[in-house]
Design an enzyme around this catalytic site. Structure first.
Site, PDB file in Angstrom:
ATOM      1  N   SER A  36     -13.019  -9.884 -17.694  1.00 38.37           N
ATOM      2  CA  SER A  36     -14.212  -8.806 -17.983  1.00 38.37           C
ATOM      3  C   SER A  36     -14.001  -7.832 -19.388  1.00 38.37           C
ATOM      4  CB  SER A  36     -13.987  -7.893 -16.824  1.00 38.37           C
ATOM      5  OG  SER A  36     -12.828  -7.134 -16.556  1.00 38.37           O
ATOM      6  N   ASN A  75       0.170  -7.987  -8.255  1.00 37.33           N
ATOM      7  CA  ASN A  75       1.310  -6.935  -7.921  1.00 37.33           C
ATOM      8  C   ASN A  75       1.628  -7.264  -6.486  1.00 37.33           C
ATOM      9  OD1 ASN A  75      -0.573  -5.868  -6.226  1.00 37.33           O
ATOM     10  ND2 ASN A  75      -1.406  -4.358  -7.592  1.00 37.33           N
ATOM     11  N   GLN A 100     -10.124  -8.375  -7.894  1.00 40.36           N
ATOM     12  CA  GLN A 100     -11.199  -9.473  -7.337  1.00 40.36           C
ATOM     13  C   GLN A 100     -10.502  -9.829  -5.813  1.00 40.36           C
ATOM     14  OE1 GLN A 100     -13.920  -8.818  -8.275  1.00 40.36           O
ATOM     15  NE2 GLN A 100     -14.599  -9.871 -10.007  1.00 40.36           N
ATOM     16  N   ASP A 152      -2.431  -5.057 -17.204  1.00 37.16           N
ATOM     17  CA  ASP A 152      -3.050  -6.042 -18.213  1.00 37.16           C
ATOM     18  C   ASP A 152      -2.016  -5.952 -19.397  1.00 37.16           C
ATOM     19  OD1 ASP A 152      -5.259  -6.157 -16.613  1.00 37.16           O
ATOM     20  OD2 ASP A 152      -6.294  -4.507 -17.561  1.00 37.16           O
TER      21      ASP A 152
END
Length: 323
Positions: A8, A191, A169, A253
């Site tokens: 994204s 995680n 997601q 990220d």
């Protein structure tokens, strides 16, 4: 090593709540929840998991190809990414949808409540990653679920190594979709909570997962990172100490960006996790997912403090160079 990052591309609207969400939550009334929190601060920042990972790789000297979809409102954002070493030529421009938006409120405990509007991201499923050329690794980060599954299937069909990073997601994907995304991945990133979601939704045990992926990487927040491979001892890496705690959005990220870049440099899994951990620490020290900056000297100094001189010697020739 040529790496494509599919994920994204969004803007982040980050609110700060001076209090604790937990103080307003009544367990017996959760089915009727209706709450509003008064924010004391708002920061509008660039974000999106794919863009965040690509940005982190860019500032470390790699030049990843970013694959995703944005609206016509993203011109300045794409220029920013290009200035920081990201190849954006594969980004799809939507004709009628706005760029995706992430809205997140963080309380004094660093707990978060978030909402994500996909917008142009929904068109990412129309991108054929096979048509973009040859890659050594494709990173499949949170994106339109159809795009994630298409990219992973494409990689399997062509024998291209890929990293599965389902992240948030997972909450919306069923077991069959998760199995379709993860099966055959060279790397699986989650995680600790997401790792349990993988087990719960797929019915796979930890051993079952390791039968299907090459390397499993689980982040445990302040407790560090655990890397697992079938038949091998786990590798545990501690976090790099932070000078201050500002805001946690984008930490995962940045870890992935550092880990993947160090992997592209040919470093060990332990060194890759250490580079990822220090890059993640830079994010937690700033508000916004792409607002951090550092000099090579400062990065190496902090790396030495966290992981020792021998570890620093292994990465010193790579920081700031293009691979």
């Amino acid at each position: 090593m040529r790496i494509a990052v599919a994920g994204s591309i969004a803007t982040d609207h980050l609110f700060t709540f001076e209090g604790r969400f937990a103080d307003s939550l009544l367990v017996e009334q959760l089915s009727k929840i209706s709450l509003s929190f008064l924010a004391s601060d708002l920061q509008v920042r660039r974000g999106g998991t794919g863009a965040n990972i690509a940005f982190g790789m860019g500032v470390l000297g790699h030049r990843p190809l970013l694959v995703g979809a944005v609206g016509k409102d993203a011109g300045d954002y794409l220029s920013w990414l290009q200035e920081h070493g990201v190849d954006t030529q594969a980004v799809r421009l939507s004709e009628d949808k706005a760029t995706a938006r992430f809205t997140c409120t963080t309380d004094d405990d660093q707990a978060q409540l978030a909402t994500f509007y996909p917008g142009a991201m929904a068109e990412a499923a129309e991108i054929d990653i096979a048509a973009l050329g040859a890659f050594d690794l494709v990173v499949i980060a949170p994106d339109d679920p159809g795009a994630m599954l298409r990219h992973s299937a494409s990689c399997r069909d062509r024998g291209v190594a890929f990293a599965a990073d389902p992240s948030q997601q997972l909450a919306f994907m069923d077991g069959a979709s998760i199995r379709g995304l993860v099966e055959g991945a060279s790397y699986l990133f989650t995680n600790a909570y997401e790792a349990e979601l993988v087990h719960d939704k797929t019915g796979w045990s930890a051993d079952d997962v390791l039968d299907r992926v090459g390397v499993r990487v689980i982040t445990h927040g302040a407790d560090g990172i655990v890397i697992s491979r079938k038949g091998e001892d786990d590798i545990t890496v501690p976090v790099a100490p932070a000078r201050q705690i500002a805001e946690p959005t984008g930490v995962g990220d940045a870890f992935r960006a550092g880990f993947l870049t160090a992997t592209a440099w040919g470093l060990s899994l332990e060194r890759a996790a250490q580079v990822g951990a220090l890059l993640a620490t830079h994010v937690v020290e700033t508000v916004g997912t792409q607002e951090y900056a550092f000099t090579k000297a400062d990065f190496l100094s902090r790396f030495t403090e966290a992981y020792g001189e021998a570890a620093c010697a292994d990465i010193s020739t790579h920081i700031g160079t293009d691979h």
